[in-house]
Design an enzyme around this catalytic site. Structure first.
Site, mmCIF file in Angstrom:
data_model
loop_
_atom_site.group_PDB
_atom_site.id
_atom_site.type_symbol
_atom_site.label_atom_id
_atom_site.label_comp_id
_atom_site.label_asym_id
_atom_site.label_seq_id
_atom_site.Cartn_x
_atom_site.Cartn_y
_atom_site.Cartn_z
ATOM 1 N N GLY A 257 0.755 -1.244 0.000
ATOM 2 C CA GLY A 257 0.000 0.000 0.000
ATOM 3 C C GLY A 257 0.781 1.286 0.000
ATOM 4 O O GLY A 257 0.175 2.354 -0.117
ATOM 5 N N GLU B 214 4.043 -6.448 1.659
ATOM 6 C CA GLU B 214 3.718 -6.884 0.294
ATOM 7 C C GLU B 214 3.639 -5.721 -0.673
ATOM 8 O O GLU B 214 2.560 -5.400 -1.189
ATOM 9 C CB GLU B 214 2.341 -7.558 0.287
ATOM 10 C CG GLU B 214 2.236 -8.797 1.096
ATOM 11 C CD GLU B 214 0.794 -9.277 1.246
ATOM 12 O OE1 GLU B 214 0.627 -10.440 1.606
ATOM 13 O OE2 GLU B 214 -0.149 -8.488 1.017
ATOM 14 N N PRO B 215 4.739 -5.053 -0.960
ATOM 15 C CA PRO B 215 4.669 -3.928 -1.890
ATOM 16 C C PRO B 215 4.459 -4.371 -3.336
ATOM 17 O O PRO B 215 5.051 -5.361 -3.776
ATOM 18 C CB PRO B 215 6.037 -3.258 -1.733
ATOM 19 C CG PRO B 215 6.947 -4.353 -1.256
ATOM 20 C CD PRO B 215 6.097 -5.275 -0.429
ATOM 21 N N GLY B 216 3.619 -3.645 -4.037
ATOM 22 C CA GLY B 216 3.443 -3.871 -5.470
ATOM 23 C C GLY B 216 3.824 -2.600 -6.206
ATOM 24 O O GLY B 216 4.902 -2.460 -6.771
ATOM 25 N N ARG C 270 -6.714 3.386 -15.574
ATOM 26 C CA ARG C 270 -6.726 4.009 -14.242
ATOM 27 C C ARG C 270 -7.365 5.408 -14.206
ATOM 28 O O ARG C 270 -8.081 5.717 -13.247
ATOM 29 C CB ARG C 270 -5.314 4.041 -13.635
ATOM 30 C CG ARG C 270 -4.734 2.628 -13.435
ATOM 31 C CD ARG C 270 -3.483 2.622 -12.554
ATOM 32 N NE ARG C 270 -3.808 2.892 -11.171
ATOM 33 C CZ ARG C 270 -3.639 4.051 -10.583
ATOM 34 N NH1 ARG C 270 -3.121 5.063 -11.251
ATOM 35 N NH2 ARG C 270 -3.987 4.217 -9.326
ATOM 36 N N TYR D 63 -10.339 5.315 -11.555
ATOM 37 C CA TYR D 63 -10.078 5.936 -10.243
ATOM 38 C C TYR D 63 -9.919 7.448 -10.321
ATOM 39 O O TYR D 63 -9.551 8.071 -9.321
ATOM 40 C CB TYR D 63 -8.791 5.371 -9.618
ATOM 41 C CG TYR D 63 -8.646 3.876 -9.703
ATOM 42 C CD1 TYR D 63 -9.517 3.024 -9.022
ATOM 43 C CD2 TYR D 63 -7.626 3.307 -10.461
ATOM 44 C CE1 TYR D 63 -9.377 1.653 -9.110
ATOM 45 C CE2 TYR D 63 -7.476 1.936 -10.539
ATOM 46 C CZ TYR D 63 -8.358 1.113 -9.871
ATOM 47 O OH TYR D 63 -8.213 -0.244 -9.951
ATOM 48 N N CYS E 142 -13.797 4.596 -28.534
ATOM 49 C CA CYS E 142 -15.092 5.193 -28.865
ATOM 50 C C CYS E 142 -15.866 5.568 -27.614
ATOM 51 O O CYS E 142 -16.990 5.085 -27.402
ATOM 52 C CB CYS E 142 -15.901 4.222 -29.710
ATOM 53 S SG CYS E 142 -15.054 3.848 -31.222
ATOM 54 N N GLU E 143 -15.254 6.368 -26.761
ATOM 55 C CA GLU E 143 -15.921 6.847 -25.552
ATOM 56 C C GLU E 143 -15.397 8.238 -25.250
ATOM 57 O O GLU E 143 -14.184 8.452 -25.242
ATOM 58 C CB GLU E 143 -15.585 5.952 -24.346
ATOM 59 C CG GLU E 143 -15.992 4.522 -24.545
ATOM 60 C CD GLU E 143 -16.432 3.842 -23.252
ATOM 61 O OE1 GLU E 143 -16.681 4.536 -22.247
ATOM 62 O OE2 GLU E 143 -16.513 2.618 -23.282
ATOM 63 N N TYR F 181 -0.171 -1.697 -12.417
ATOM 64 C CA TYR F 181 -1.619 -1.689 -12.676
ATOM 65 C C TYR F 181 -1.993 -1.021 -14.008
ATOM 66 O O TYR F 181 -3.041 -0.387 -14.115
ATOM 67 C CB TYR F 181 -2.366 -1.014 -11.510
ATOM 68 C CG TYR F 181 -2.063 -1.647 -10.173
ATOM 69 C CD1 TYR F 181 -2.458 -2.967 -9.901
ATOM 70 C CD2 TYR F 181 -1.372 -0.958 -9.180
ATOM 71 C CE1 TYR F 181 -2.170 -3.556 -8.678
ATOM 72 C CE2 TYR F 181 -1.081 -1.551 -7.950
ATOM 73 C CZ TYR F 181 -1.481 -2.852 -7.710
ATOM 74 O OH TYR F 181 -1.197 -3.447 -6.501
HETATM 75 N N1 LLP Z 1 -1.424 -7.112 -0.755
HETATM 76 C C1 LLP Z 1 -2.718 -7.266 -1.008
HETATM 77 C C2 LLP Z 1 -3.494 -8.269 -0.264
HETATM 78 C C3 LLP Z 1 -3.345 -6.474 -1.968
HETATM 79 O O1 LLP Z 1 -4.643 -6.628 -2.214
HETATM 80 C C4 LLP Z 1 -2.586 -5.518 -2.681
HETATM 81 C C5 LLP Z 1 -3.199 -4.691 -3.719
HETATM 82 C C6 LLP Z 1 -1.220 -5.404 -2.392
HETATM 83 C C7 LLP Z 1 -0.674 -6.215 -1.407
HETATM 84 C C8 LLP Z 1 -0.309 -4.442 -3.107
HETATM 85 O O2 LLP Z 1 -0.660 -3.126 -2.906
HETATM 86 P P1 LLP Z 1 0.304 -1.961 -3.449
HETATM 87 O O3 LLP Z 1 1.600 -2.022 -2.705
HETATM 88 O O4 LLP Z 1 0.487 -2.186 -4.901
HETATM 89 O O5 LLP Z 1 -0.447 -0.727 -3.173
HETATM 90 N N2 LLP Z 1 -5.788 -1.544 -9.464
HETATM 91 C C9 LLP Z 1 -5.599 -0.564 -8.413
HETATM 92 C C10 LLP Z 1 -4.798 -1.127 -7.258
HETATM 93 C C11 LLP Z 1 -5.444 -2.332 -6.626
HETATM 94 C C12 LLP Z 1 -4.648 -2.867 -5.485
HETATM 95 C C13 LLP Z 1 -5.117 -4.201 -5.114
HETATM 96 N N3 LLP Z 1 -4.422 -4.805 -4.041
HETATM 97 C C14 LLP Z 1 -4.911 0.670 -8.978
HETATM 98 O O6 LLP Z 1 -4.629 0.697 -10.170
HETATM 99 O O7 LLP Z 1 -4.695 1.643 -8.257
#
Ligand code: LLP
Length: 433
Positions: A259, A293-295, A333, A337, A362-363, A391
């Site tokens: 997050g 859990e960074p994404g 996105r 969002y 087409c939107e 994402y």
């Molecule tokens: N762990 C869990 C259980 C999660 O559900 C997520 C993201 C993460 C870790 C990683 O979160 P991060 O570090 O990336 O913030 N599609 C949306 C984001 C959805 C996130 C879903 N879960 C966007 O484009 O903003």
């Protein structure tokens, strides 16, 4: 990231009132991948590669990543934890960019992996993550997904519900698990990506948790997990989360989710990885292994999208639309969002002419950026939107039957194609007629 390395042209607006024209920036803003620069010709360079040459070689739209940015971010997480404790595990939340090449980089960097489906599990295994270092998440894992994970020897399954406890106990008695908790904490972020609040489809509420813990006898309960949401700048809720989970019992593992927010626009300054890790560890008791859990914060700023400008439509007194050869299909996105992005013309960074960057779908809502100052965009220009590393590719679609873009990884001036562009034939490949 070290934003200081790439100072934004932020201060420009604060210049003397007499200054009528801002000078062109000498450096791309800090939202671009680490190591980005303007070369001698004044062209943007990503991972040592001239973006105009990339556009010529691979076509547009295209996702372009600076590989070393991903490595540097992984190292920043590792170093932040290692400076403070031996007990930690960093999981790449692969949903942000579930790609074999990215997974290879991050598994080689010593990270573990969070997968949210059987498909992400497959990609993680192909990307070199050891099964025992994989954690399977999801609020509605199918029986087939659970069996696949168990057969592959996945280390931990993060159980999300009472139904899943029953299912898993039947399929794999003794399986190591974490319980996903809904902690009742609401961080400040977009409602669609907020998950910590009580009213959530994810996890088990605090009131129900003692009952769930009791129901784990047939499984090996190793700890608790919670994820507050995504794109969060305020660190306080993370500290609170560690305290809330700690109060729920003594377990070897404490997974505080992902997050950490990132900068999408030059005016944003998110907390550093070091500050974030400090807060996670502050709230956790001694002796516990802390997982995160960074994404987005690993891969988001590593990637940009290249487009070609096709048309420029000026509506006098209203707006100028700059239309590019992609849009909501390669980056949903903004529409999903209301996410804000910046853009630049790759060989004329900065600029004064405020334009809307529209896609080709087409939107009317297919507008990537409502207003961004560009340097007199013309058909044929290569336009770059930074911060599309997370994402974007993973949420891309074939809307209007647009083939999905290729992915190019750049490092030290070398560009390698890691996903080829889809073809028209690909579009019909699965249609059985
Ligand atoms: N762990 C869990 C259980 C999660 O559900 C997520 C993201 C993460 C870790 C990683 O979160 P991060 O570090 O990336 O913030 N599609 C949306 C984001 C959805 C996130 C879903 N879960 C966007 O484009 O903003």
């Amino acid at each position: 990231m070290a934003p200081a390395e790439a100072v934004a042209h932020a201060g420009e607006e604060d210049g003397p009132a007499l200054a009528t024209q801002a000078p062109p920036p000498s450096h791309p803003s800090h939202v671009y991948p680490l190591g980005s620069r303007l070369n001698e010709a004044g062209h943007l360079e990503i991972g040592g590669c001239d973006v105009l040459e990339l556009a010529r070689e691979f076509g547009t739209p295209a996702y372009v990543y600076a590989e070393d940015h991903i490595r540097a971010r992984a190292a920043a997480y590792r170093e932040a934890f290692a400076a403070r404790t031996d007990r930690f595990e960093i999981l790449y939340a692969s949903k942000a960019f579930p790609h074999v090449a990215a997974n290879r980089i991050l598994s080689a960097e010593g990270l573990s992996c969070d997968v949210a489906s059987g498909g992400e599990l497959y990609m993680a295994l192909r990307g070199g993550f050891a099964p025992e270092r994989i954690y399977l998440h999801g609020n509605n894992k199918s029986e087939a997904e659970l069996r696949y994970a168990v057969d592959q020897g996945v280390g931990h399954i993060v159980v999300d519900s009472f139904d899943e406890l029953d299912r898993l106990e039947r399929i794999a008695p003794g399986q190591a698990i974490l319980l996903r908790v809904t902690p009742g904490i609401e961080p400040a972020t977009h409602a669609y990506i907020s998950t910590g609040q009580e009213d959530s489809k994810f996890g088990i509420g605090l009131d129900e948790l003692p009952r769930a813990i009791e129901r784990c006898q047939g499984l090996e309960l190793r700890g608790l997990h919670a994820h507050l949401g995504s794109q969060i700048f305020d660190l306080e809720p993370f500290g609170k989360l560690a305290e809330v989970l700690t109060a729920m019992g003594d377990f070897p593992l404490l997974n505080l989710g992902g997050g950490l927010g990132i900068a999408y626009t030059s005016d944003q300054q998110p907390p550093s990885i070091d500050e974030y890790v400090e807060v996670l560890l502050e709230g956790a008791p001694e002796g516990v292994t802390v997982l995160c859990e960074p994404g987005r914060s690993l891969v988001g700023n590593a990637g940009v999208t290249l487009y070609t400008v096709g048309t420029v439509k000026e509506i006098p007194g209203v707006r100028t639309y700059v239309a590019v050869d992609g849009g909501m299909s390669d980056n949903p996105r903004p529409m999903l969002y209301g996410a804000h992005y910046e853009a630049d013309i790759a060989d004329r960074m900065g600029g004064e002419r405020v334009c809307a960057v529209a896609g080709k779908h087409c939107e009317s809502g297919d507008v990537l950026i409502g207003g961004v100052a560009l340097d007199d965009p013309c058909p044929g220009d290569v336009l770059v939107t930074p911060v599309t590393g997370a994402y974007a590719h993973t949420m891309a679609s074939n809307y209007n039957a647009l083939p999905r873009p290729p992915i190019v990884f750049c490092r030290d001036g070398d560009a390698r194609l890691v996903t080829r562009r889809e073809t028209y034939e690909d579009l019909a490949l699965r249609d059985l007629v």
